[in-house]
Motif scaffolding. Structure first.
Motif, PDB file in Angstrom:
ATOM      1  N   SER A   1     -22.296  16.248  -5.873  1.00 54.34           N
ATOM      2  CA  SER A   1     -21.459  15.308  -5.462  1.00 54.34           C
ATOM      3  C   SER A   1     -21.306  15.044  -4.063  1.00 54.34           C
ATOM      4  O   SER A   1     -21.747  15.839  -3.154  1.00 54.34           O
ATOM      5  CB  SER A   1     -19.837  15.386  -6.037  1.00 54.34           C
ATOM      6  N   LEU A   2     -20.715  13.679  -3.489  1.00 58.08           N
ATOM      7  CA  LEU A   2     -20.930  13.627  -1.967  1.00 58.08           C
ATOM      8  C   LEU A   2     -19.859  14.640  -1.363  1.00 58.08           C
ATOM      9  O   LEU A   2     -20.076  14.972  -0.272  1.00 58.08           O
ATOM     10  CB  LEU A   2     -20.340  12.089  -1.601  1.00 58.08           C
ATOM     11  N   GLU A   3     -18.677  14.918  -2.007  1.00 59.62           N
ATOM     12  CA  GLU A   3     -17.849  16.074  -1.383  1.00 59.62           C
ATOM     13  C   GLU A   3     -18.563  17.526  -1.213  1.00 59.62           C
ATOM     14  O   GLU A   3     -18.517  18.319  -0.196  1.00 59.62           O
ATOM     15  CB  GLU A   3     -16.490  15.954  -2.099  1.00 59.62           C
ATOM     16  N   GLU A   4     -19.384  17.753  -2.353  1.00 57.00           N
ATOM     17  CA  GLU A   4     -20.363  19.160  -2.214  1.00 57.00           C
ATOM     18  C   GLU A   4     -21.041  18.923  -0.975  1.00 57.00           C
ATOM     19  O   GLU A   4     -21.403  20.007  -0.514  1.00 57.00           O
ATOM     20  CB  GLU A   4     -20.966  19.305  -3.635  1.00 57.00           C
ATOM     21  N   ILE A   5     -21.877  17.747  -1.158  1.00 54.06           N
ATOM     22  CA  ILE A   5     -22.897  17.849   0.078  1.00 54.06           C
ATOM     23  C   ILE A   5     -22.110  17.776   1.337  1.00 54.06           C
ATOM     24  O   ILE A   5     -22.705  18.510   2.174  1.00 54.06           O
ATOM     25  CB  ILE A   5     -23.514  16.404  -0.197  1.00 54.06           C
ATOM     26  N   ARG A   6     -21.127  17.324   1.542  1.00 49.58           N
ATOM     27  CA  ARG A   6     -20.149  17.342   2.841  1.00 49.58           C
ATOM     28  C   ARG A   6     -19.928  18.576   3.030  1.00 49.58           C
ATOM     29  O   ARG A   6     -20.172  19.200   4.212  1.00 49.58           O
ATOM     30  CB  ARG A   6     -19.055  16.534   2.598  1.00 49.58           C
ATOM     31  N   GLN A   7     -19.478  19.458   2.226  1.00 51.32           N
ATOM     32  CA  GLN A   7     -19.238  20.871   2.555  1.00 51.32           C
ATOM     33  C   GLN A   7     -20.375  21.753   2.799  1.00 51.32           C
ATOM     34  O   GLN A   7     -20.514  22.526   3.762  1.00 51.32           O
ATOM     35  CB  GLN A   7     -18.467  21.671   1.190  1.00 51.32           C
ATOM     36  N   ALA A   8     -21.468  21.384   2.079  1.00 52.96           N
ATOM     37  CA  ALA A   8     -22.876  22.023   2.275  1.00 52.96           C
ATOM     38  C   ALA A   8     -23.158  22.134   3.707  1.00 52.96           C
ATOM     39  O   ALA A   8     -23.718  22.910   4.457  1.00 52.96           O
ATOM     40  CB  ALA A   8     -23.787  21.744   1.321  1.00 52.96           C
ATOM     41  N   LEU A   9     -23.186  20.586   4.187  1.00 53.00           N
ATOM     42  CA  LEU A   9     -23.894  20.234   5.553  1.00 53.00           C
ATOM     43  C   LEU A   9     -22.681  20.756   6.738  1.00 53.00           C
ATOM     44  O   LEU A   9     -23.290  20.797   7.811  1.00 53.00           O
ATOM     45  CB  LEU A   9     -23.753  18.627   5.456  1.00 53.00           C
ATOM     46  N   ILE A  10     -21.635  20.772   6.444  1.00 56.36           N
ATOM     47  CA  ILE A  10     -20.688  21.426   7.403  1.00 56.36           C
ATOM     48  C   ILE A  10     -20.942  22.774   7.870  1.00 56.36           C
ATOM     49  O   ILE A  10     -21.226  22.934   9.114  1.00 56.36           O
ATOM     50  CB  ILE A  10     -19.169  21.655   6.786  1.00 56.36           C
ATOM     51  N   HIS A  11     -21.455  23.603   7.194  1.00 55.33           N
ATOM     52  CA  HIS A  11     -21.811  25.009   7.553  1.00 55.33           C
ATOM     53  C   HIS A  11     -23.294  25.025   8.370  1.00 55.33           C
ATOM     54  O   HIS A  11     -23.311  25.910   9.235  1.00 55.33           O
ATOM     55  CB  HIS A  11     -21.756  25.984   6.373  1.00 55.33           C
ATOM     56  N   ASP A  12     -24.147  24.106   7.768  1.00 56.14           N
ATOM     57  CA  ASP A  12     -25.640  24.341   8.406  1.00 56.14           C
ATOM     58  C   ASP A  12     -26.120  25.771   8.354  1.00 56.14           C
ATOM     59  O   ASP A  12     -26.617  25.978   9.560  1.00 56.14           O
ATOM     60  CB  ASP A  12     -25.442  23.552   9.731  1.00 56.14           C
ATOM     61  N   ASP A  13     -25.933  26.401   7.318  1.00 61.53           N
ATOM     62  CA  ASP A  13     -26.403  27.926   7.323  1.00 61.53           C
ATOM     63  C   ASP A  13     -27.356  28.013   5.958  1.00 61.53           C
ATOM     64  O   ASP A  13     -26.922  27.601   4.978  1.00 61.53           O
ATOM     65  CB  ASP A  13     -25.402  28.703   7.196  1.00 61.53           C
TER      66      ASP A  13
ATOM     67  N   GLN B   1     -28.374  28.036   0.212  1.00 63.34           N
ATOM     68  CA  GLN B   1     -28.696  28.636  -0.910  1.00 63.34           C
ATOM     69  C   GLN B   1     -27.794  28.971  -1.962  1.00 63.34           C
ATOM     70  O   GLN B   1     -27.951  28.786  -3.108  1.00 63.34           O
ATOM     71  CB  GLN B   1     -29.374  30.068  -0.688  1.00 63.34           C
ATOM     72  N   GLU B   2     -26.500  29.425  -1.655  1.00 62.84           N
ATOM     73  CA  GLU B   2     -25.470  29.796  -2.500  1.00 62.84           C
ATOM     74  C   GLU B   2     -25.143  28.324  -3.235  1.00 62.84           C
ATOM     75  O   GLU B   2     -24.710  28.080  -4.329  1.00 62.84           O
ATOM     76  CB  GLU B   2     -24.226  30.399  -1.746  1.00 62.84           C
ATOM     77  N   PHE B   3     -25.102  27.116  -2.497  1.00 65.12           N
ATOM     78  CA  PHE B   3     -24.905  25.981  -2.901  1.00 65.12           C
ATOM     79  C   PHE B   3     -25.520  25.577  -3.923  1.00 65.12           C
ATOM     80  O   PHE B   3     -25.408  25.080  -4.917  1.00 65.12           O
ATOM     81  CB  PHE B   3     -25.023  24.944  -1.537  1.00 65.12           C
ATOM     82  N   PHE B   4     -27.218  25.869  -3.656  1.00 69.09           N
ATOM     83  CA  PHE B   4     -28.148  25.600  -5.069  1.00 69.09           C
ATOM     84  C   PHE B   4     -27.872  26.378  -6.041  1.00 69.09           C
ATOM     85  O   PHE B   4     -27.721  25.934  -7.337  1.00 69.09           O
ATOM     86  CB  PHE B   4     -29.389  25.563  -4.480  1.00 69.09           C
ATOM     87  N   LEU B   5     -27.541  27.662  -5.862  1.00 66.04           N
ATOM     88  CA  LEU B   5     -27.326  28.786  -6.935  1.00 66.04           C
ATOM     89  C   LEU B   5     -26.267  28.239  -7.803  1.00 66.04           C
ATOM     90  O   LEU B   5     -26.323  28.395  -8.983  1.00 66.04           O
ATOM     91  CB  LEU B   5     -27.281  30.248  -6.406  1.00 66.04           C
TER      92      LEU B   5
END
Length: 300
Positions: free
Chosen positions: A70-82, A87-91
């Protein structure tokens, strides 16, 4: 033009929209929710401009959307830039997708099972012949619900089916965890035939990936004589009498209990004259050969 100049070049929102194959409205929405930011805003016109780097971010977003994020999930993932967090995002999404696959596999099995009952019922209706035969019920895992019933109670099937649904939900079952025909078990075919039974059990096959094993039981592993009853179950006594008489005439030793497998019922047709119920009378007989055949059939 050098690579540095190409990278720093600014593109209008219209140009970026065409290059990224995304509408200007979607680019503005990405900006609103914090996924991208314009690299330049004209002080005079307030027009937005983007660099190649930002447009690559847009393509990454589109790719992630296609992967089910979802766009919200993407936003949360991109915030950290880690990378570890990414990887945890994909798992997490892999695990979530696996659960969805299992759910839809079970839904598919459930749909196939229901459709199979319709096909079986239509064939029984097409012939409408009383033709007893022996079948083997392999041992399977079933969800079950048992209830007591007073002999004068009417419409017992309605009560047990309603209570069954309620019980299955409380146990954490989804309706795709179970499939196939509702099967009612009675300890005595005589009491069922005379409508004097005080206990009945509803059984339905559990699928392998069911979310809960509460109130499940292994059942089967025996031979039974069976025949179809066509029409409303109010007249099922006649079919029982014919089937029992057939068993006696052919010297079959009955265990004494019985099952009613509802092939076509209210869940498939409102015309009660089209109901198809398979009566099964378990036998006191060796089952080794039938077990072998059953195993072959399950592997086909």
């Amino acid at each position: 033009m050098s690579e540095t100049m190409k990278t720093n070049r600014y593109y209008s929102i219209g140009q970026a929209s065409k290059i990224c194959d995304v509408s200007p409205r979607m680019l503005r929405y990405y900006e609103e929710i914090g996924l991208i930011h314009p690299d330049k805003i004209s002080e005079e016109t307030r027009y937005r401009y983007y660099t190649i780097s930002t447009m690559r971010d847009v393509q990454a977003i589109r790719y992630l959307v296609d992967q089910g994020f979802s766009l919200e999930e993407i936003r949360q993932a991109l915030i950290h830039d880690d990378l570890d967090a990414f990887q945890e995002f994909f798992l997490k999404k892999i695990e979530e997708t696996q659960h969805k696959i299992e759910y839809y596999h079970q839904r598919l099995d459930s749909l196939k099972g229901w459709c199979g009952l319709i096909i079986e019922g239509k064939e029984a209706l097409r012939h409408r012949a009383f033709s007893p035969h022996i079948t083997y019920l392999p041992k399977r895992l079933y969800f079950y619900y048992e209830r007591e019933r007073s002999p004068e109670e009417k419409n017992s099937e309605i009560y047990i089916e309603t209570e069954y649904f309620t019980k299955s939900k409380k146990d954490g079952h989804s309706m795709v965890d179970v499939g196939g025909a509702f099967t009612l078990y009675y300890p005595s075919w005589r009491e069922r035939m005379e409508n004097t039974y005080t206990r009945q059990t509803l059984l339905q096959i559990m699928y392998e990936n069911s979310s809960s094993l509460e109130n499940t039981i292994e059942f089967g592993g025996f031979n039974a004589v069976c025949a179809y009853h066509i029409g409303d179950t109010d007249q099922i006594r006649d079919t029982y009498e014919k089937l029992v008489e057939w068993c006696e005439r052919h010297s079959f030793a009955l265990c004494g209990d019985c099952l009613e497998r509802q092939v076509l019922d209210i869940y498939s047709t409102r015309d009660r004259s089209l109901f198809v119920t398979e009566l099964l009378l378990p036998l006191e007989e060796e089952t080794d050969n039938m077990k072998i055949m059953s195993r072959w059939q399950q592997k086909l």
